[in-house]
Design an enzyme around this catalytic site. Structure first.
Site, mmCIF file in Angstrom:
data_model
loop_
_atom_site.group_PDB
_atom_site.id
_atom_site.type_symbol
_atom_site.label_atom_id
_atom_site.label_comp_id
_atom_site.label_asym_id
_atom_site.label_seq_id
_atom_site.Cartn_x
_atom_site.Cartn_y
_atom_site.Cartn_z
ATOM 1 N N ARG A 37 38.331 25.744 45.685
ATOM 2 C CA ARG A 37 37.832 26.968 44.831
ATOM 3 C C ARG A 37 37.224 26.305 43.460
ATOM 4 O O ARG A 37 36.267 27.128 43.239
ATOM 5 C CB ARG A 37 39.031 27.707 44.525
ATOM 6 C CG ARG A 37 39.728 28.530 45.675
ATOM 7 C CD ARG A 37 40.903 29.152 45.181
ATOM 8 N NE ARG A 37 41.559 30.045 46.352
ATOM 9 C CZ ARG A 37 42.472 30.725 46.498
ATOM 10 N NH1 ARG A 37 43.199 30.682 45.440
ATOM 11 N NH2 ARG A 37 42.862 31.462 47.553
ATOM 12 N N HIS A 76 38.401 31.676 40.516
ATOM 13 C CA HIS A 76 38.393 31.935 42.172
ATOM 14 C C HIS A 76 36.855 32.098 42.340
ATOM 15 O O HIS A 76 36.023 32.908 41.666
ATOM 16 C CB HIS A 76 39.149 33.236 42.353
ATOM 17 C CG HIS A 76 39.282 33.199 43.969
ATOM 18 N ND1 HIS A 76 38.323 33.543 44.834
ATOM 19 C CD2 HIS A 76 40.551 32.991 44.521
ATOM 20 C CE1 HIS A 76 38.920 33.450 46.162
ATOM 21 N NE2 HIS A 76 39.996 33.214 46.067
ATOM 22 N N LEU A 83 51.432 32.267 47.949
ATOM 23 C CA LEU A 83 52.532 33.043 48.537
ATOM 24 C C LEU A 83 53.446 32.131 49.267
ATOM 25 O O LEU A 83 54.821 32.453 49.022
ATOM 26 C CB LEU A 83 51.954 34.016 49.777
ATOM 27 C CG LEU A 83 50.961 34.977 49.361
ATOM 28 C CD1 LEU A 83 50.529 35.566 50.734
ATOM 29 C CD2 LEU A 83 51.707 36.049 48.480
#
Length: 639
Positions: free
Chosen positions: A331, A267, A442
């Site tokens: 990313r 990240h 998520l």
């Protein structure tokens, strides 16, 4: 001959899931009461699966090593959750979300699974709203969206900078509802140490009560792993300190293939390492790149404070290199670019291993209050950790180990190669290819637990309505418990000189140096040798104080580090085998003239699924060839 069968349904991509659901077998309400399901993990995927299966009428046993499901690492997901609602009327669609995930993952994911996740994402948002998740809303009252890295639309739903926590609380409430109804039994402070296989099927687990040390047996007709990722193999990562891979590793050793283990996301927006004593790194949400501008000084080694460096002497390198996406490149691209600038001598801060994330322009344009409303808790967290006020001076960020795209191989039903053993959420390899698109975690976890697994597992459990309770006093449970007790006693009996923490730090350095952001053949071969030596040293010199029949944090840590050392070797073997640069896996031998990743589609358009063949024996590689019928494989470009 491959042993893999992905069981992808036939038919048009947009109709696969709907048609497939109509063909799955069902279990009627009366028969569901006869069936037990074990769910390991209580993050978004585990809690959503447990609550949904309980609501359906199954008897669910759910386990977590924390004292409460509210401490699951899903709370750390800050920036948002994707869905293809097109509320901004900016051209979004299910297909565009599917394509962004496939492209962002560098074309190393299975089309059917990715499209299904994009399709189900809209149901997930509606469900969370019904559960009371307080998503941000615009002036009209509609749920608000923001953009994320790797896309050109606004599809990310958010609750300030604490989206994961709010989604966990909503899912936790639905889980507790089923606990109170008696359909779900919650076992907290349990470590799952082995999977029990009976007649070729997953039929239970062996756990350790982390408070008393008691070894327990639990049986069920199916076992679901929702145990998250293995990013803490790097020691310093954005994951919770206790995040681990032990349950998944136990499943691997019992026959579940491990898919793409080397695909680990680095990240780009982590708070840099501050000292030698910290146990983890802290993530600054990718959502910050909506308003923050990433830059370094144009002059090497420039140690002036940021405000003294004029605009014309700043290099906004992401905007310069990738004008179409700017600071919102994916990313893996942003992480490599930051490393390149720092390695070239343009890094900032005391160590030179960080770059600036600057909100000056956004504050001047929108006002500090607007920025505070979007990211206030993130800014507060940064100031508390770093001692610097990001409203007045730029944040300093640097890449860190984060999400793991690799995980247990699963078919379209989310079942591993062990019948009756499922893996959902981050614990499987399924939806993200070689690089996870931001705000996809998520989404995938919730899709798997709420809207996919409940259909596919029912089809499997339809064969068990007459099976009856699975007994735990069988040779299979005896052998599994004996093996675990012997492993524990072996660790306790060494009484060496080095602690589990010592070994974890040494492991993390090996992995970060040779199997981190950038890899090459020489380094990976060296890492494999170092890891073999580290394993031998561990079993000869580990020091674990205390006993097994009590609360023993050192024993917990030692068991997890032992598994991490073995998993790390598999990661390096996989990385060595994949000679292409792909997503977060960057091989120095495979790059363009401009230093960008170069895929080798003709040789590596496959999922690498590794089969355990025995301790200290080379694993066997199986390939699931990836077929792309709905997208064209082409070089990723964000310019």
């Amino acid at each position: 001959m491959t042993k893999l069968n992905a069981k992808i349904p036939s038919g048009p991509l947009s109709e696969k899931w709907s048609n497939y659901k109509n063909s799955l077998r069902l279990v009627n309400p009366a028969n569901k009461k006869r069936i037990d399901v074990i769910v390991i993990g209580t993050g978004l995927s585990g809690a959503s699966a447990s609550s949904t299966l309980g609501e359906m009428g199954y008897n669910v046993k759910t386990f977590c090593y924390q004292d409460t499901p509210r401490r699951a690492h899903s709370v750390a997901a800050q920036g948002g959750i994707n869905a293809a609602k097109n509320y901004k009327n900016d051209g979004d669609s299910v297909f565009r979300l599917f394509y962004d995930m496939i492209k962002g993952g560098d074309f190393r994911a299975r089309e059917a699974n990715v499209y299904r996740a994009a399709e189900v994402s809209n149901d997930v948002i509606d469900h969370y709203v019904a559960l009371g998740v307080p998503f941000a809303r615009d002036y009209s009252g509609y749920i608000d969206n923001r953009s994320f890295g790797g896309v050109q639309v606004s599809r990310t739903f958010y609750a300030k900078g604490q989206t994961g926590q709010q989604c966990v609380l909503g899912t936790y409430s639905s889980l507790l509802r089923q606990v109170n109804k008696g359909t779900v039994k919650l076992y907290a402070r349990r470590d799952v140490l082995d999977i029990v296989i009976v007649n070729g099927k997953a039929r239970g687990v062996i756990t350790r009560n982390l408070v008393t040390g008691e070894i327990e047996r639990h049986s069920a007709h199916a076992v679901v792993l929702a145990t998250g990722g293995y990013g803490t193999v790097y020691y310093l990562s954005t994951l919770a300190v206790n995040s681990n891979a032990s349950a998944a590793w136990a499943a691997y050793k019992k026959g579940a293939f491990f898919g793409n283990p080397s695909f680990v996301q680095i990240h780009p927006t982590s708070i840099p390492v501050l000292n030698d004593f910290q146990s983890k790194l802290t993530l600054m949400s990718e959502s910050l790149r909506n308003d923050g501008r990433v830059w370094v000084p144009k002059q090497k080694g420039d140690k002036r404070i940021p405000k003294d460096i004029p605009e014309e002497e700043r290099d906004y390198y992401l905007e310069r290199r990738y004008p179409a996406f700017g600071n919102l490149v994916p990313r893996d691209v942003a992480s490599r670019a930051a490393k390149e600038r720092c390695d070239a001598g343009y890094g900032v801060g005391p160590t030179g291993l960080s770059v600036y994330l600057d909100f000056k322009d956004a504050i001047n344009k929108q006002g500090q209050k607007a920025i505070e409303n979007k990211y206030g808790n993130l800014f507060d967290m940064y100031e508390k950790i770093s001692g610097e006020n990001p409203y007045k001076t730029p944040m300093r960020i640097y890449p860190a180990g984060h999400y793991t795209m690799g995980g247990l191989w699963v078919d379209y039903n989310l079942m591993t190669t062990v019948p009756g053993l499922y893996a959902i959420g981050e614990s499987n390899f399924s939806d993200h290819g070689a690089n996870r698109l931001g705000a996809g975690s998520l989404m995938q976890c919730s899709c798997d637990g709420f809207f996919i697994l409940p259909y596919t597992i029912s089809d499997y459990l339809a064969d068990d309505i007459r099976t009856g309770k699975i007994p735990v006093d069988t040779p299979e449970f005896d052998d599994a418990e004996k093996s675990i007790k012997e492993k524990i006693q072996r660790i306790l009996s060494v009484n060496g000189k080095d602690t589990p923490l010592d070994y974890h730090k040494r492991l993390g350095k090996i992995m970060w140096d040779y199997c981190g952001m950038v890899r090459n053949e020489e380094g990976l071969k060296k890492a494999i040798g170092l890891l073999s030596d580290l394993k031998v040293d561990f079993w000869n010199n580990i020091k674990v104080a205390g006993k097994d029949n009590e609360l023993n944090l050192e024993l917990e840590k030692a068991l997890r580090v032992a598994d991490f050392i073995e998993l790390a070797k598999l990661m390096c073997i996989d990385a060595l085998n994949r000679k292409e640069s792909c997503g977060a896996h960057f091989r120095e031998e495979s790059q363009t003239e401009n230093g960008e990743a170069r895929r080798q589609d003709e040789a590596y358009s496959f999922v690498a699924a590794w089969e355990h063949k025995g301790d200290d024996v080379e694993p066997e590689l199986h390939k699931e060839l990836l077929v792309f019928e709905n997208v064209e494989l082409k070089e990723r470009s964000y310019k």
